[in-house]
Structure formats: structure tokens, C-alpha cells
Design a protein around this motif. Structure first.
Motif, PDB file in Angstrom:
ATOM      1  N   MET A  55      33.469  40.507  30.537  1.00  0.00           N
ATOM      2  CA  MET A  55      34.151  41.793  30.794  1.00  0.00           C
ATOM      3  C   MET A  55      33.410  42.946  30.112  1.00  0.00           C
ATOM      4  N   TYR A  56      32.990  42.750  28.854  1.00  0.00           N
ATOM      5  CA  TYR A  56      32.267  43.819  28.143  1.00  0.00           C
ATOM      6  C   TYR A  56      30.902  44.068  28.784  1.00  0.00           C
ATOM      7  N   ASP A  57      30.273  43.003  29.252  1.00  0.00           N
ATOM      8  CA  ASP A  57      28.937  43.121  29.842  1.00  0.00           C
ATOM      9  C   ASP A  57      28.978  43.882  31.173  1.00  0.00           C
ATOM     10  N   ALA A  58      30.088  43.745  31.934  1.00  0.00           N
ATOM     11  CA  ALA A  58      30.131  44.252  33.323  1.00  0.00           C
ATOM     12  C   ALA A  58      29.804  45.744  33.478  1.00  0.00           C
ATOM     13  N   PRO A  59      30.406  46.729  32.799  1.00  0.00           N
ATOM     14  CA  PRO A  59      31.569  46.615  31.942  1.00  0.00           C
ATOM     15  C   PRO A  59      32.856  46.803  32.742  1.00  0.00           C
ATOM     16  N   GLY A  60      33.955  46.250  32.189  1.00  0.00           N
ATOM     17  CA  GLY A  60      35.268  46.424  32.804  1.00  0.00           C
ATOM     18  C   GLY A  60      36.327  46.531  31.733  1.00  0.00           C
ATOM     19  N   ILE A  61      37.540  46.865  32.162  1.00  0.00           N
ATOM     20  CA  ILE A  61      38.656  46.969  31.215  1.00  0.00           C
ATOM     21  C   ILE A  61      39.583  45.762  31.316  1.00  0.00           C
ATOM     22  N   GLY A  62      39.323  44.894  32.308  1.00  0.00           N
ATOM     23  CA  GLY A  62      40.144  43.700  32.481  1.00  0.00           C
ATOM     24  C   GLY A  62      39.345  42.632  33.207  1.00  0.00           C
ATOM     25  N   LEU A  63      39.833  41.399  33.135  1.00  0.00           N
ATOM     26  CA  LEU A  63      39.190  40.295  33.869  1.00  0.00           C
ATOM     27  C   LEU A  63      40.187  39.148  33.977  1.00  0.00           C
ATOM     28  N   ALA A  64      40.238  38.511  35.150  1.00  0.00           N
ATOM     29  CA  ALA A  64      41.052  37.302  35.338  1.00  0.00           C
ATOM     30  C   ALA A  64      40.093  36.112  35.435  1.00  0.00           C
ATOM     31  N   ALA A  65      40.555  34.940  34.957  1.00  0.00           N
ATOM     32  CA  ALA A  65      39.665  33.766  34.908  1.00  0.00           C
ATOM     33  C   ALA A  65      39.081  33.426  36.286  1.00  0.00           C
ATOM     34  N   ILE A  66      39.868  33.658  37.335  1.00  0.00           N
ATOM     35  CA  ILE A  66      39.382  33.308  38.679  1.00  0.00           C
ATOM     36  C   ILE A  66      38.143  34.126  39.048  1.00  0.00           C
ATOM     37  N   GLN A  67      37.967  35.290  38.408  1.00  0.00           N
ATOM     38  CA  GLN A  67      36.784  36.123  38.706  1.00  0.00           C
ATOM     39  C   GLN A  67      35.502  35.515  38.142  1.00  0.00           C
ATOM     40  N   VAL A  68      35.648  34.529  37.234  1.00  0.00           N
ATOM     41  CA  VAL A  68      34.470  33.765  36.807  1.00  0.00           C
ATOM     42  C   VAL A  68      34.574  32.329  37.359  1.00  0.00           C
ATOM     43  N   GLY A  69      35.412  32.162  38.388  1.00  0.00           N
ATOM     44  CA  GLY A  69      35.472  30.891  39.112  1.00  0.00           C
ATOM     45  C   GLY A  69      36.363  29.840  38.491  1.00  0.00           C
ATOM     46  N   VAL A  70      37.189  30.232  37.510  1.00  0.00           N
ATOM     47  CA  VAL A  70      38.062  29.250  36.841  1.00  0.00           C
ATOM     48  C   VAL A  70      39.520  29.518  37.250  1.00  0.00           C
ATOM     49  N   PRO A  71      40.139  28.581  37.992  1.00  0.00           N
ATOM     50  CA  PRO A  71      41.480  28.847  38.522  1.00  0.00           C
ATOM     51  C   PRO A  71      42.593  28.568  37.515  1.00  0.00           C
ATOM     52  N   LEU A  72      42.533  29.237  36.357  1.00  0.00           N
ATOM     53  CA  LEU A  72      43.556  29.102  35.315  1.00  0.00           C
ATOM     54  C   LEU A  72      44.204  30.452  35.078  1.00  0.00           C
ATOM     55  N   ARG A  73      45.495  30.428  34.652  1.00  0.00           N
ATOM     56  CA  ARG A  73      46.246  31.680  34.505  1.00  0.00           C
ATOM     57  C   ARG A  73      45.941  32.322  33.145  1.00  0.00           C
ATOM     58  N   MET A  74      44.764  32.912  33.073  1.00  0.00           N
ATOM     59  CA  MET A  74      44.320  33.595  31.857  1.00  0.00           C
ATOM     60  C   MET A  74      43.712  34.939  32.253  1.00  0.00           C
ATOM     61  N   LEU A  75      44.017  35.974  31.458  1.00  0.00           N
ATOM     62  CA  LEU A  75      43.363  37.255  31.693  1.00  0.00           C
ATOM     63  C   LEU A  75      43.037  37.927  30.369  1.00  0.00           C
ATOM     64  N   THR A  76      42.007  38.777  30.427  1.00  0.00           N
ATOM     65  CA  THR A  76      41.597  39.541  29.244  1.00  0.00           C
ATOM     66  C   THR A  76      41.667  41.028  29.594  1.00  0.00           C
ATOM     67  N   ILE A  77      41.970  41.823  28.573  1.00  0.00           N
ATOM     68  CA  ILE A  77      42.041  43.279  28.737  1.00  0.00           C
ATOM     69  C   ILE A  77      41.505  43.929  27.459  1.00  0.00           C
ATOM     70  N   ASP A  78      40.755  45.020  27.603  1.00  0.00           N
ATOM     71  CA  ASP A  78      40.425  45.877  26.458  1.00  0.00           C
ATOM     72  C   ASP A  78      40.379  47.312  26.959  1.00  0.00           C
ATOM     73  N   LEU A  79      41.315  48.117  26.507  1.00  0.00           N
ATOM     74  CA  LEU A  79      41.407  49.501  26.976  1.00  0.00           C
ATOM     75  C   LEU A  79      40.810  50.492  25.984  1.00  0.00           C
ATOM     76  N   SER A  80      40.105  49.984  24.932  1.00  0.00           N
ATOM     77  CA  SER A  80      39.464  50.931  24.005  1.00  0.00           C
ATOM     78  C   SER A  80      38.388  51.693  24.778  1.00  0.00           C
ATOM     79  N   LYS A  81      38.359  53.032  24.560  1.00  0.00           N
ATOM     80  CA  LYS A  81      37.610  53.872  25.518  1.00  0.00           C
ATOM     81  C   LYS A  81      36.115  53.983  25.235  1.00  0.00           C
ATOM     82  N   GLU A  82      35.783  54.448  24.039  1.00  0.00           N
ATOM     83  CA  GLU A  82      34.376  54.778  23.775  1.00  0.00           C
ATOM     84  C   GLU A  82      33.621  53.544  23.269  1.00  0.00           C
TER      85      GLU A  82
END
Ligand code: K1U
Ligand code: ZN
Length: 172
Positions: free
Chosen positions: A39-66
Motif C-alpha cells: 500500500m505504501y509503495d503504490a502509493p494508496g490509502i487503503g488495500l484489501a487482501a484480495i488486491q494482492v490475490g489473497v482471498p482473506l477478509r483483511m484490509l489495511t488503511i493509513d490516512l496520514s497525509k504527508e
């Protein structure tokens, strides 16, 4: 920790419904670390596991701006929307699985979410603003729903066509 390749539209993997996490073990913690790095590399503010091909109910978020602001990673396991307020808000959303496409989406402005944290503890949070939008976008991913499912069929079909053509070009 490693940066994982992102699953892109029109990959049918994005339409899978993800499975609940049954135990918070080392593999789950490793996946969380990989997702945050991705998510940090993309960069993005959120990511769900399925977006990296893993079908598990996990998500990450980081809304820190700068970039120089301290990171504020949040990891949600088995998140569920427990309550949605009546007020609605519109936000211009993007998606790491649909690069460089943005569209306005209307969703409940405030929600309450129940989830498990990385220590295996059950938690609840009240979210509004961008956190509420991002949580709903990511929980949609866990159910195989994309933000383009909330826009007009005409616009959605155009985006899907564009990404289908692009995927055929890169497949050759
Ligand atoms: O789930 C995803 O695809 C991640 C997505 C999350 C999201 C964005 C906007 C509204 C709702 C959910 C993104 O992170 S897209 C990239 C993005 O919004 C962004 C990237 C860098 C800096 C700031 C924002
Ligand atoms: Zn997305």
C-alpha cells in the motif's frame, strides 16, 4: 516483508468473496506487513487482501497525509459494518486495481465497524469522513464489489472495456 504485485481489473479474482480469518497467526501478521508495504509503495490509502490475490477478509488503511508525517497504519481483520448513518457523502474515489481512474461515489457518511485487531482482540470504531469512505471501499473489495459498481452502467462498461483492452495488449 515484501511488495506484492497488484491484481488489476478485469481479473476475475477481484470478484471473489473473501473468507473470514479463523486465527490470528504468524502468516496473518506477515500478510498484514506485506499489504502495508504494498500500500505504501503504490502509493494508496487503503488495500484489501484480495488486491494482492489473497482471498482473506483483511484490509489495511493509513490516512496520514504527508510523506514526512508519522505513519498511522491500521489493520482490520473480518471487518463488518454494524451500523450506517442516514446522512450520505460524495467522495471522488480511486482504486489501486483500476489505476488512474477516479469517479464520485455516494455512500453513508458515518458508519460503525466491528473487527479483530492483530492481537486477536475484538474492537469497534465509529468512522466518518475519509475513513468511513475508505472502510466502505475496502469492505466492498472483501465482497467482490468494486467502486465502479456504484457508478452508471455506461461509465462502468467504458472503464471495463478500456482495462480489458489494456490487459490483452500486455498479455502479448
Ligand atoms: O482499495 C484501494 O484500491 C485503495 C484506494 C483506497 C481509496 C481511495 C479513495 C477513496 C476510497 C478508497 C486508494 O488508495 S487509491 C489511491 C489514493 O486514493 C491516494 C494515493 C496517494 C495519496 C492519496 C490518495
Ligand atoms: Zn480499491
Amino acid at each position: 516483508m515484501s511488495v506484492k504485485p497488484l491484481v488489476l481489473l478485469p481479473d476475475p479474482v477481484l470478484r471473489q468473496v473473501s473468507e473470514p480469518i479463523v486465527s490470528v497467526d504468524e502468516a496473518v501478521r506477515r500478510l498484514a506487513a506485506d499489504m502495508l508495504e504494498t500500500m505504501y509503495d503504490a502509493p494508496g490509502i487503503g488495500l484489501a487482501a484480495i488486491q494482492v490475490g489473497v482471498p482473506l477478509r483483511m484490509l489495511t488503511i493509513d490516512l496520514s497525509k504527508e510523506e514526512d508525517e508519522e505513519k498511522a497504519p491500521q489493520v482490520f481483520l473480518n471487518p463488518e459494518i454494524l451500523h450506517s448513518g442516514d446522512e450520505r457523502s460524495i467522495y471522488e474515489e480511486g482504486c489501486l486495481s483500476i489505476p488512474d481512474y477516479y469517479a464520485e461515489v455516494e455512500r453513508p457518511a458515518a458508519i460503525r465497524v466491528g473487527y479483530i485487531d492483530l492481537d486477536g482482540a475484538r474492537r469497534e470504531i465509529e468512522a466518518d469522513g475519509l475513513l468511513a469512505t475508505c472502510l466502505q471501499h475496502e469492505i466492498d473489495h472483501l465482497n467482490g464489489v468494486l467502486f465502479i459498481d456504484h457508478i452508471s452502467k455506461l461509465k462502468r462498461d467504458m472503464v471495463i472495456r478500456k482495462f480489458t483492452k489494456a490487459s490483452k495488449r500486455t498479455a502479448v
